[in-house]
Design an enzyme around this catalytic site. Structure first.
Site, mmCIF file in Angstrom:
data_model
loop_
_atom_site.group_PDB
_atom_site.id
_atom_site.type_symbol
_atom_site.label_atom_id
_atom_site.label_comp_id
_atom_site.label_asym_id
_atom_site.label_seq_id
_atom_site.Cartn_x
_atom_site.Cartn_y
_atom_site.Cartn_z
ATOM 1 N N ASP A 116 0.843 -1.193 0.000
ATOM 2 C CA ASP A 116 0.000 0.000 0.000
ATOM 3 C C ASP A 116 0.884 1.251 0.000
ATOM 4 O OD1 ASP A 116 -2.471 1.545 0.448
ATOM 5 O OD2 ASP A 116 -1.628 1.886 2.437
ATOM 6 N N ASP A 155 -0.294 5.315 0.899
ATOM 7 C CA ASP A 155 -0.518 6.267 1.990
ATOM 8 C C ASP A 155 -0.770 5.546 3.314
ATOM 9 O OD1 ASP A 155 -0.798 8.618 3.339
ATOM 10 O OD2 ASP A 155 -2.455 9.391 2.143
ATOM 11 N N LYS A 196 -9.333 -2.518 -3.692
ATOM 12 C CA LYS A 196 -9.282 -3.090 -2.348
ATOM 13 C C LYS A 196 -10.506 -2.662 -1.542
ATOM 14 C CE LYS A 196 -5.360 -0.973 -1.659
ATOM 15 N NZ LYS A 196 -4.097 -0.450 -1.063
ATOM 16 N N ASP A 238 -1.419 -0.582 5.975
ATOM 17 C CA ASP A 238 -1.711 -0.013 7.292
ATOM 18 C C ASP A 238 -3.189 -0.055 7.651
ATOM 19 O OD1 ASP A 238 -2.041 2.120 5.179
ATOM 20 O OD2 ASP A 238 -2.888 3.149 6.916
#
Length: 256
Positions: free
Chosen positions: A10, A12, A183, A208
Site C-alpha cells: 500500500d 498512503d 481493495k 496499514d
C-alpha cells in the site's frame, strides 16, 4: 517470518503519511531492490497515472521507483474490463486522468449514449451532468463499475469524500449496486498477482489499513502484514475475526 518472493504494498499510511515521510519505508524498498524481490504498489487511487505516482515517490519521498512498480485501481479496472468481453469497448467514465488514461491504454473509447460500461471513480470536478449521463446509461443497460468503495480520503483538510461517496450517489439513482474493483475486493489483487507472475503462496500484502489492505489480502487468500504507521490500531485489529498473518510497528522490523 516467511520469506516471500513478491510483495504487494500500500502507499498512503505505509510508504508515507500524506506529505510526511516514513523513514523505514525508503529503507524497506531499498532492501527489496537489493535482493531483487519484485514488488507492486497496489493503490485504490484512480486519479493518478502510474508515472505520476512513481514521480511523487521519487521527488517527495526519495523512494527510487518507476511506473512499472505501480498498479492502480484504474489500471485494474481497465485490465478487468478488457478481458471481460473483447467485443465491448465503449465506456462512460466519471473520473480523472489516471482512470481515463488506463481505459484508453486498453483500447476503450468514450461514449455517452449507449456505452457498454459506466465506470465511476474519484472526480474532483464532478458535475450533476456527469451523474445524469451515468444514471441514464446504467438504466438503459450499461454495466455499472466502481473503481473502489472508499467513502472518504484523508488530506490536509480532514476526511473528504472519496470515490465510494460518488459511487453511492449513482447507486441510489439507479437502485443497483456496482461491481467494485479496488481493495478490499479480490479483483485488483488477482490482476496485481498476474503482473507479478507469481503464485498466491509466494506473495504477501503489506498495508496499514485493515479494512482495505489487509481485508483485500484475506479476501484473495494471501498472507498479510499490517504495519501500524497509518489508519488501523492494534486495539481495532484485535477485535477483527480474521487476524493479519503478521503485525509490526514499523517496516524496519520486517526481515526480508
Amino acid at each position: 517470518m516467511k520469506k516471500y518472493q513478491g510483495y504487494m504494498i500500500d502507499l498512503d499510511g505505509t510508504m508515507y503519511l500524506g506529505k510526511q515521510k516514513i523513514p523505514a519505508a525508503k529503507e524497506f524498498i531499498e532492501r527489496l531492490q537489493a535482493k531483487k524481490i519484485p514488488f507492486l504498489f497496489v493503490t485504490n487511487n484512480s486519479t493518478k497515472t502510474p508515472d505520476a505516482v512513481a514521480r511523487n515517490l521519487r521527488d517527495n519521498f526519495q523512494i527510487d521507483v518507476d511506473a512499472s512498480h505501480v498498479y492502480t485501481t484504474a489500471m485494474a479496472t481497465a485490465d478487468y474490463l478488457a478481458e471481460l468481453d473483447p467485443s465491448k469497448r465503449s465506456v462512460y467514465a466519471i473520473g480523472e486522468l489516471g482512470l481515463k488514461a488506463a481505459l484508453l491504454n486498453q483500447g476503450f473509447y468514450f461514449e455517452e449514449t449507449k456505452p457498454d460500461y459506466v465506470v465511476v471513480g474519484l472526480d474532483s470536478d464532478v458535475t450533476y451532468h456527469k451523474f445524469e449521463v451515468a444514471t441514464l446509461a446504467i438504466r438503459n443497460g450499461s454495466k455499472f463499475i466502481g473503481t473502489n468503495a472508499d467513502t472518504n480520503l484523508p488530506n490536509e483538510k480532514g476526511l473528504v469524500p472519496g470515490a465510494g461517496s460518488l459511487i453511492a450517489l449513482v447507486e441510489k439513482a439507479v437502485q443497483e449496486k456496482p461491481l467494485f474493483i479496488g481493495k478490499p475486493e479480490p479483483i485488483i489483487m488477482k490482476k496485481a498477482l498476474d503482473k507479478l507472475g507469481l503464485a498466491k503462496d509466494q506473495v504477501v500484502m503489506v498495508g496499514d489499513n485493515y479494512l482495505t489492505d489487509i481485508s483485500a489480502g484475506i479476501n484473495f487468500g494471501i498472507d498479510t502484514i499490517i504495519v501500524y504507521t497509518g489508519v488501523s490500531t492494534r486495539d481495532q485489529v484485535a477485535k477483527e475475526k480474521v487476524q493479519p498473518t503478521y503485525q509490526i510497528n514499523s517496516l524496519s522490523e520486517w526481515n526480508i
